[in-house]
Design a protein around this motif. Structure first.
Motif, PDB file in Angstrom:
ATOM      1  N   ARG A 178      -5.604   3.348  -0.856  1.00  0.00           N
ATOM      2  CA  ARG A 178      -5.989   3.234   0.551  1.00  0.00           C
ATOM      3  C   ARG A 178      -7.287   2.434   0.707  1.00  0.00           C
ATOM      4  NH1 ARG A 178      -1.310   4.456   3.104  1.00  0.00           N
ATOM      5  NH2 ARG A 178      -0.667   6.622   2.855  1.00  0.00           N
ATOM      6  N   GLU A 184       0.835  -1.209   0.000  1.00  0.00           N
ATOM      7  CA  GLU A 184       0.000   0.000   0.000  1.00  0.00           C
ATOM      8  C   GLU A 184       0.868   1.257   0.000  1.00  0.00           C
ATOM      9  OE1 GLU A 184      -3.202   2.214   3.022  1.00  0.00           O
ATOM     10  OE2 GLU A 184      -2.270   0.307   3.577  1.00  0.00           O
ATOM     11  N   GLU A 185       1.819   1.326   0.912  1.00  0.00           N
ATOM     12  CA  GLU A 185       2.665   2.517   1.013  1.00  0.00           C
ATOM     13  C   GLU A 185       3.531   2.694  -0.229  1.00  0.00           C
ATOM     14  OE1 GLU A 185       2.157   4.720   3.234  1.00  0.00           O
ATOM     15  OE2 GLU A 185       0.717   3.440   4.278  1.00  0.00           O
ATOM     16  N   GLU A 190      -7.599  -1.201   2.565  1.00  0.00           N
ATOM     17  CA  GLU A 190      -8.473  -1.364   3.733  1.00  0.00           C
ATOM     18  C   GLU A 190      -9.442  -2.527   3.529  1.00  0.00           C
ATOM     19  OE1 GLU A 190      -9.813  -0.648   7.551  1.00  0.00           O
ATOM     20  OE2 GLU A 190      -8.019   0.029   6.476  1.00  0.00           O
ATOM     21  N   GLU A 203      -3.864   8.087  -4.429  1.00  0.00           N
ATOM     22  CA  GLU A 203      -3.754   7.565  -3.061  1.00  0.00           C
ATOM     23  C   GLU A 203      -5.076   7.028  -2.535  1.00  0.00           C
ATOM     24  OE1 GLU A 203      -2.491   8.987   1.469  1.00  0.00           O
ATOM     25  OE2 GLU A 203      -2.296  10.388  -0.217  1.00  0.00           O
TER      26      GLU A 203
END
Length: 367
Positions: free
Chosen positions: A210, A195-196, A214, A206
């Motif tokens: 994200r 993710e990062e 999630e 982004e």
């Protein structure tokens, strides 16, 4: 004259169509080349990246070792692999000393952003993966065992605090059990790293990354709860496994691995180690062994028959089906349908791991 004119017109039309097709192909190639390419080192990491990048515009995820079923301890980069990496913006790897080819890639592409998705994970001790010369008979001797409780090999500690067994002269050593994706907490860590990595490489999207991460995180947490609910009934049992990844999976269920022999296509089981495994099985009263499908028959012939036990086949989530040799036609059809179904990466991972959980429960008489 009319025939010549007609022939000339046909030639002109064909030429026009050819030029149009060429322009279209070049445009398509340019459009593709403008994509942000994320390359993953192998299948479990690919499943993560595919899920996190789902729906992001202009992002393409490619698996470097897509034709290599299984772990990639000894994978060698091909010319095609190098071309793929030359187009990549991001390269997500498993880490834990799994990708021995990384040194070559890092030297060739200094600007390539390489992200180790396992950084910070507390690895278990692993098994040596030595490969014999043609005139040698034993690949895994006593010095190549996974001794989780009484490690006597010479070690040194690196600056990150990891213990590493010294490399011998006949092969190379993997002192870490790099199969952290078989531990759901490990896979959650890898998810966060992926993710990062996407957010850092493509901050404009982004929100998509994200949201996807999630959703994946929630699915993995639900899967972890299913494993935890089965732990009470299984904790305290002991076994021998023939794939390093199964150590992590069974640990989640409180099942202790007293011996791990890492099987691969080059494995020749030393008679001394075979005798030790049989002795341990008898000492601990072990009659249930865990292996992947490809080596189930070998494990049955070498060990299970000697202890009047059984070999239970699990799927290491590396691209295989996990089927036993005696699987029914219905079983094969079910697996084939599941493999061909349009599932997202995380959904497929969770499906395989749930199947593994059910197989373990059934092996110990739980429903």
């Amino acid at each position: 004259m009319k025939k010549r004119k007609a022939f000339f017109m046909v030639c002109m039309l064909l030429a026009a169509f050819g030029i149009t097709a060429l322009i279209a192909a070049l445009a398509e190639k340019k459009e593709t080349s403008d994509d942000m390419v994320c390359v993953t080192s192998f299948y479990p990491v690919y499943l993560l990246a595919e899920s996190v990048a789902e729906g992001a515009a202009g992002v393409r995820v490619e698996n470097l070792t897509e034709n290599h079923v299984g772990c990639i301890h000894d994978y060698t980069l091909t010319t095609q692999d190098m071309r793929l990496l030359s187009d990549a913006t991001l390269f997500l790897i498993n880490g834990g000393e799994m990708e021995l080819f990384m040194e070559q890639a890092a030297k060739a592409y200094k600007s390539l952003r390489i992200v180790d998705t396992s950084e910070g994970f507390p690895f278990l001790e692993g098994v040596e993966h030595n490969h014999a010369h043609e005139d040698e008979s034993d690949v895994h001797g006593a010095e190549g065992r996974d001794e989780l409780h009484d490690h006597e090999e010479e070690e040194h500690t690196d600056e990150n605090g990891h213990d590493h067994a010294e490399e011998d002269h006949e092969g190379h050593t993997h002192a870490l059990n790099a199969h952290l994706w078989m531990d759901i907490d490990g896979y959650l860590l890898q998810l966060s790293k992926a993710e990062e990595a996407f957010v850092a490489a493509d901050p404009a999207q982004e929100k998509i990354y994200r949201q996807n991460a999630e959703r994946c995180r929630n699915e993995l947490i639900a899967l972890k709860e299913e494993y935890e609910s089965a732990k009470e009934a299984l904790a305290g049992k002991e076994t021998v496994v023939f794939h390093e990844g199964f150590v992590y999976l069974l640990n989640m269920l409180g099942i202790e691995t007293v011996h791990c022999l890492a099987m691969d296509s080059d494995t020749q089981i030393a008679s001394g180690e075979a005798a030790e495994i049989l002795e341990e099985c008898k000492l601990h009263g072990i009659t249930t062994l865990f292996a992947e499908a490809e080596y189930a028959e070998t494990v049955t012939e070498t060990f299970a028959k000697e202890i009047n036990g059984k070999v239970v086949v699990l799927d290491p989530v590396t691209g295989g089906t996990g089927l036993t040799a005696d699987a029914t036609a219905a079983d094969k059809a079910t697996v084939s349908d599941a493999a061909n179904a349009p599932k997202s990466g995380i959904a497929l991972y969770c499906e395989i791991m749930r199947k593994n959980l059910e197989i373990v429960k059934q092996a110990y008489g739980l429903r």
